[in-house]
Scaffold this active site. Structure first.
Site, PDB file in Angstrom:
ATOM      1  N   HIS A 105       0.854  -1.181   0.000  1.00  0.00           N
ATOM      2  CA  HIS A 105       0.000   0.000   0.000  1.00  0.00           C
ATOM      3  C   HIS A 105       0.887   1.228   0.000  1.00  0.00           C
ATOM      4  CE1 HIS A 105      -3.077   2.866   1.171  1.00  0.00           C
ATOM      5  NE2 HIS A 105      -3.943   1.971   0.741  1.00  0.00           N
ATOM      6  N   ASP A 117      -7.899  -5.300  -0.033  1.00  0.00           N
ATOM      7  CA  ASP A 117      -8.400  -6.113  -1.136  1.00  0.00           C
ATOM      8  C   ASP A 117      -8.053  -7.592  -1.007  1.00  0.00           C
ATOM      9  OD1 ASP A 117      -9.672  -4.093  -2.601  1.00  0.00           O
ATOM     10  OD2 ASP A 117      -7.749  -3.353  -3.303  1.00  0.00           O
TER      11      ASP A 117
HETATM   12  N1  CMC Z   1       4.082  -7.351  -4.925  1.00  0.00           N
HETATM   13  C1  CMC Z   1       5.430  -7.327  -5.153  1.00  0.00           C
HETATM   14  N2  CMC Z   1       6.202  -6.251  -4.996  1.00  0.00           N
HETATM   15  C2  CMC Z   1       5.597  -5.124  -4.577  1.00  0.00           C
HETATM   16  C3  CMC Z   1       4.215  -5.057  -4.335  1.00  0.00           C
HETATM   17  C4  CMC Z   1       3.457  -6.242  -4.516  1.00  0.00           C
HETATM   18  N3  CMC Z   1       2.139  -6.243  -4.296  1.00  0.00           N
HETATM   19  N4  CMC Z   1       3.898  -3.809  -3.957  1.00  0.00           N
HETATM   20  C5  CMC Z   1       5.032  -3.098  -3.962  1.00  0.00           C
HETATM   21  N5  CMC Z   1       6.062  -3.892  -4.329  1.00  0.00           N
HETATM   22  C6  CMC Z   1       7.480  -3.519  -4.405  1.00  0.00           C
HETATM   23  C7  CMC Z   1       7.757  -2.587  -5.565  1.00  0.00           C
HETATM   24  O1  CMC Z   1       8.028  -3.322  -6.732  1.00  0.00           O
HETATM   25  C8  CMC Z   1       8.953  -1.816  -5.052  1.00  0.00           C
HETATM   26  O2  CMC Z   1      10.062  -2.665  -5.133  1.00  0.00           O
HETATM   27  P1  CMC Z   1      11.564  -2.054  -5.417  1.00  0.00           P
HETATM   28  O3  CMC Z   1      11.824  -1.144  -4.240  1.00  0.00           O
HETATM   29  O4  CMC Z   1      12.437  -3.229  -5.487  1.00  0.00           O
HETATM   30  O5  CMC Z   1      11.440  -1.314  -6.711  1.00  0.00           O
HETATM   31  C9  CMC Z   1       8.643  -1.649  -3.571  1.00  0.00           C
HETATM   32  O6  CMC Z   1       7.789  -2.745  -3.228  1.00  0.00           O
HETATM   33  C10 CMC Z   1       7.946  -0.352  -3.239  1.00  0.00           C
HETATM   34  O7  CMC Z   1       6.767  -0.295  -3.978  1.00  0.00           O
HETATM   35  P2  CMC Z   1       6.213   0.970  -4.713  1.00  0.00           P
HETATM   36  O8  CMC Z   1       5.840   0.600  -6.119  1.00  0.00           O
HETATM   37  O9  CMC Z   1       7.108   2.142  -4.513  1.00  0.00           O
HETATM   38  O10 CMC Z   1       4.915   1.207  -3.869  1.00  0.00           O
HETATM   39  P3  CMC Z   1       3.746   2.118  -4.273  1.00  0.00           P
HETATM   40  O11 CMC Z   1       3.354   2.844  -3.073  1.00  0.00           O
HETATM   41  O12 CMC Z   1       4.033   2.926  -5.468  1.00  0.00           O
HETATM   42  O13 CMC Z   1       2.614   1.054  -4.706  1.00  0.00           O
HETATM   43  C11 CMC Z   1       0.726  -0.296  -4.749  1.00  0.00           C
HETATM   44  C12 CMC Z   1       1.502   0.754  -3.981  1.00  0.00           C
HETATM   45  C13 CMC Z   1      -0.592  -0.515  -4.040  1.00  0.00           C
HETATM   46  C14 CMC Z   1       0.422   0.218  -6.178  1.00  0.00           C
HETATM   47  C15 CMC Z   1       1.559  -1.585  -4.816  1.00  0.00           C
HETATM   48  O14 CMC Z   1       1.852  -2.035  -3.516  1.00  0.00           O
HETATM   49  C16 CMC Z   1       0.873  -2.685  -5.613  1.00  0.00           C
HETATM   50  O15 CMC Z   1       0.975  -2.708  -6.833  1.00  0.00           O
HETATM   51  N6  CMC Z   1       0.133  -3.617  -4.934  1.00  0.00           N
HETATM   52  C17 CMC Z   1      -0.639  -4.614  -5.623  1.00  0.00           C
HETATM   53  C18 CMC Z   1      -1.978  -4.027  -6.086  1.00  0.00           C
HETATM   54  C19 CMC Z   1      -2.921  -3.843  -4.925  1.00  0.00           C
HETATM   55  O16 CMC Z   1      -3.135  -4.742  -4.107  1.00  0.00           O
HETATM   56  N7  CMC Z   1      -3.579  -2.667  -4.884  1.00  0.00           N
HETATM   57  C20 CMC Z   1      -4.582  -2.361  -3.870  1.00  0.00           C
HETATM   58  C21 CMC Z   1      -4.130  -1.294  -2.928  1.00  0.00           C
HETATM   59  S1  CMC Z   1      -5.211  -1.179  -1.487  1.00  0.00           S
HETATM   60  C22 CMC Z   1      -6.750  -0.658  -2.099  1.00  0.00           C
HETATM   61  C23 CMC Z   1      -6.740   0.749  -2.527  1.00  0.00           C
HETATM   62  O17 CMC Z   1      -6.942   1.636  -1.672  1.00  0.00           O
HETATM   63  O18 CMC Z   1      -6.535   0.999  -3.708  1.00  0.00           O
END
Ligand code: CMC
Length: 445
Positions: free
Chosen positions: A313, A370
Site C-alpha cells: 500500500h 483487497d
Molecule cells: N508485490 C510485489 N512487490 C511489490 C508489491 C506487490 N504487491 N507492492 C510493492 N512492491 C514492491 C515494488 O516493486 C517496489 O520494489 P523495489 O523497491 O524493489 O522497486 C517496492 O515494493 C515499493 O513499492 P512501490 O511501487 O514504490 O509502492 P507504491 O506505493 O508505489 O505502490 C501499490 C503501492 C498498491 C500500487 C503496490 O503495492 C501494488 O501494486 N500492490 C498490488 C496491487 C494492490 O493490491 N492494490 C490495492 C491497494 S489497497 C486498495 C486501494 O486503496 O486501492
C-alpha cells in the site's frame, strides 16, 4: 474545518539565495512545508512522481497513520464504526461531519428510500450495453448520466440542493449497481423496496428474481454493512484525488464521481479485489504452486511478472487495519454459510509465505483491504466482475464528502500540476518543396 497551525519555517538554499518556507501542522501533528510561493520566488517547481510526498489539500474527513495502522473517519476509529454502526450512519458522518441523531437517521433513511428508483428512461440504457460489458464501465456511464436527468446542481448551488444530489447519488448507485449485475446475467431487474434497509435492499435487488425470493441472512447483511463501512473513505487515494481534480474544474458531482469510478477500476487500486481472486484461481489451476507466484512478484525481470495483488500500500507500512477486520468478517460469513472455499487455503498459504519472506518484510508489504474482501464477496455470492462495483458502492460517501469539502474550501483552486518538459527543443519547420508539375506526354502527331 480546523485551521492549519503554523509551526515554524524551513530554510531552502538555492545558489546564494536562501528562502524561508512556512511549515504547517495539521490537527494530528502531520507537518508539511508549504511550497506555494516556491516558483514565484525562485523559478523552481518540485518534482514528485506519484505524489508520494505531496499533500494536495487540507481535509477534515479522514485521518490515516500508515506507520501505526490507524484509520479514523471524522475522528472515530474504523474499528468502532465497523462494530457499532450501519453504513448509512457512516455515510452521514462522512458527509455531514457528525453521526446522525435518531431523528436525522430516520429522515435520512426516508430520503434514501424516496430516491432509490432510477428514472424509467435510464433503465432502458442498460439494454444498449453489449452482453459482456464490465459492470464498472456501466456504473461510470450511468452515474454521469444522472446529470442529464437531474441537471439542476450547478456551481454555487444552495446547500439543500447539494444535500439532495448527495442523497440521490447514495441511494441510486445501489440500484444502478444491482441492475448492472442483472443485465450481465440476463435476468429482469428487481426494484428497490422501502421496507428493507440499505444493504438488505441491495442484496435483494441482486439476488431475488420473480421466480425465486431471496432470504437476506442477517450475517450476510452485517458482513456487507461492515465491508461498505471499511471502504467508505481513505483520504487522498487515487480515485478520491480524481474526484477532487475533476471536480476542481467545477463539474457537477455526478461527473466528478463518475471519473472517480473509472480511476477505482484499475488493478493497482480498487480493481485489485478482482485481481486477487483471479490470481488465486490462476494459482489453483497451476496446481497450487504459491511459491512460483511469490517469486514472480519479486522479480521484475521474470516473464509474466505481476505484483502480488492484495499486498502493499502506498500509505500503510504495517498491516492494513481494514484487512484485519475483513479477515474476521470473512471467517464469520463462511461459518454462517456453512461453506468452505479452496481458495482460502491458497490465500492463507500465500499470506504466510509472503510474511516470512524478506522481500516483503523489508519493503513493508502487508495484506491490504483487497486481499480478503474478494473472498468475502465470493462467499456472499457476488461474482468477480462485481467486486470493484462493491468497492465503489462503499466509497461513494467518501467521494461525495471530498467533493463537497473541496467545493466549499475558501482556498479552492483549479488543480493543475506542472511538469518538467523533456521533449525536443525548438525545431524549425521546413515546408516540403512544391512537387514539380508532371511533364506532359508528347502529343501524338
Ligand atoms: N508485490 C510485489 N512487490 C511489490 C508489491 C506487490 N504487491 N507492492 C510493492 N512492491 C514492491 C515494488 O516493486 C517496489 O520494489 P523495489 O523497491 O524493489 O522497486 C517496492 O515494493 C515499493 O513499492 P512501490 O511501487 O514504490 O509502492 P507504491 O506505493 O508505489 O505502490 C501499490 C503501492 C498498491 C500500487 C503496490 O503495492 C501494488 O501494486 N500492490 C498490488 C496491487 C494492490 O493490491 N492494490 C490495492 C491497494 S489497497 C486498495 C486501494 O486503496 O486501492
Amino acid at each position: 474545518m480546523t485551521q492549519i497551525r503554523h509551526a515554524g519555517t524551513a530554510e531552502l538554499r538555492i545558489g546564494d539565495k536562501t528562502l524561508s518556507l512556512p511549515i504547517v501542522e495539521g490537527s494530528e501533528g502531520e507537518r508539511a512545508i508549504d511550497i506555494g510561493d516556491l516558483r514565484t520566488e525562485t523559478g523552481l517547481v518540485t518534482l514528485d512522481y506519484g505524489y508520494k510526498n505531496t499533500a494536495s489539500c487540507k481535509s477534515a474527513i479522514t485521518f490515516l497513520d500508515g506507520e501505526c495502522g490507524v484509520l479514523r473517519y471524522r475522528g472515530y476509529p474504523i474499528e468502532v464504526l465497523a462494530e457499532n454502526f450501519r453504513f448509512v450512519d457512516v455515510a452521514y458522518l462522512l458527509v455531514h461531519g457528525q453521526l446522525p441523531s435518531q431523528e436525522e437517521r430516520s429522515r435520512f433513511s426516508e430520503l434514501l428510500n424516496w430516491h432509490s428508483m432510477i428514472h424509467e428512461d435510464m433503465r432502458h440504457f442498460f439494454y444498449s450495453f453489449p452482453e459482456h460489458a464490465h459492470p464498472m464501465a456501466i456504473l461510470s456511464a450511468m452515474v454521469v448520466s444522472l446529470s442529464t436527468f437531474y441537471p439542476e446542481l450547478a456551481q454555487n448551488s444552495p446547500e439543500e440542493e447539494i444535500d439532495m444530489a448527495t442523497t440521490r447519488l447514495l441511494s441510486k448507485i445501489r440500484t444502478i449497481a444491482a441492475f448492472s449485475y442483472k443485465k450481465s446475467i440476463g435476468e429482469p431487474f428487481v426494484y428497490p423496496r422501502h421496507d428493507l434497509k440499505y444493504c438488505a435492499n441491495f442484496l435483494n435487488m441482486m439476488f431475488s428474481s420473480p421466480v425465486r425470493p431471496y432470504e437476506v441472512k442477517p450475517e450476510v447483511e452485517r458482513a456487507l454493512n461492515v465491508l461498505l463501512v471499511l471502504h467508505a473513505d481513505h483520504e487522498q487515494n487515487c480515485s478520491t484525488s480524481t474526484v477532487r481534480l475533476v471536480g476542481s474544474a467545477r463539474v457537477n458531482l455526478y461527473a466528478a464521481v463518475s471519473a472517480g469510478i473509472c480511476a477505482l477500476w484499475g488493478p493497482l487500486h480498487g480493481g485489485a479485489n478482482q485481481a486477487v481472486i483471479e490470481m488465486l484461481e490462476d494459482i489453483q489451476r497451476d496446481g497450487g504452486d504459491v511459491k512460483k507466484y511469490i517469486e514472480r512478484a519479486k522479480d521484475k525481470t521474470k516473464a509474466g511478472h505481476a505484483p502480488l495483488y492484495g499486498f502493499g500500500h502506498r500509505v500503510y507500512k504495517s498491516y492494513d487495519p481494514r484487512a484485519k477486520i475483513i479477515k474476521e468478517v470473512y471467517a464469520n460469513v463462511l461459518k454462517a454459510m456453512e461453506e468452505r472455499d479452496p481458495l482460502l487455503d491458497i490465500a492463507t498459504e500465500l499470506e504466510e509465505r509472503a510474511m516470512a519472506d524478506n522481500y516483503f518484510l523489508e519493503r513493508k508489504l502487508f495484506p491490504n483491504v483487497d486481499f480478503y474482501s474478494g473472498l468475502t464477496y465470493r462467499a456472499i455470492g457476488i461474482p468477480k466482475s462485481m467486486f470493484t462495483v462493491m468497492f465503489a458502492l462503499g466509497r461513494i460517501p467518501g467521494w461525495i464528502a471530498h467533493w463537497r469539502e473541496a467545493m466549499s474550501d475558501p482556498e479552492f483552486k483549479l488543480q493543475r500540476p506542472r511538469q518538467i518538459y523533456v521533449g525536443p527543443l525548438r525545431r524549425e519547420y521546413t515546408p516540403p518543396k512544391p512537387a514539380k508539375p508532371a511533364r506532359r506526354g508528347r502529343k501524338a502527331k
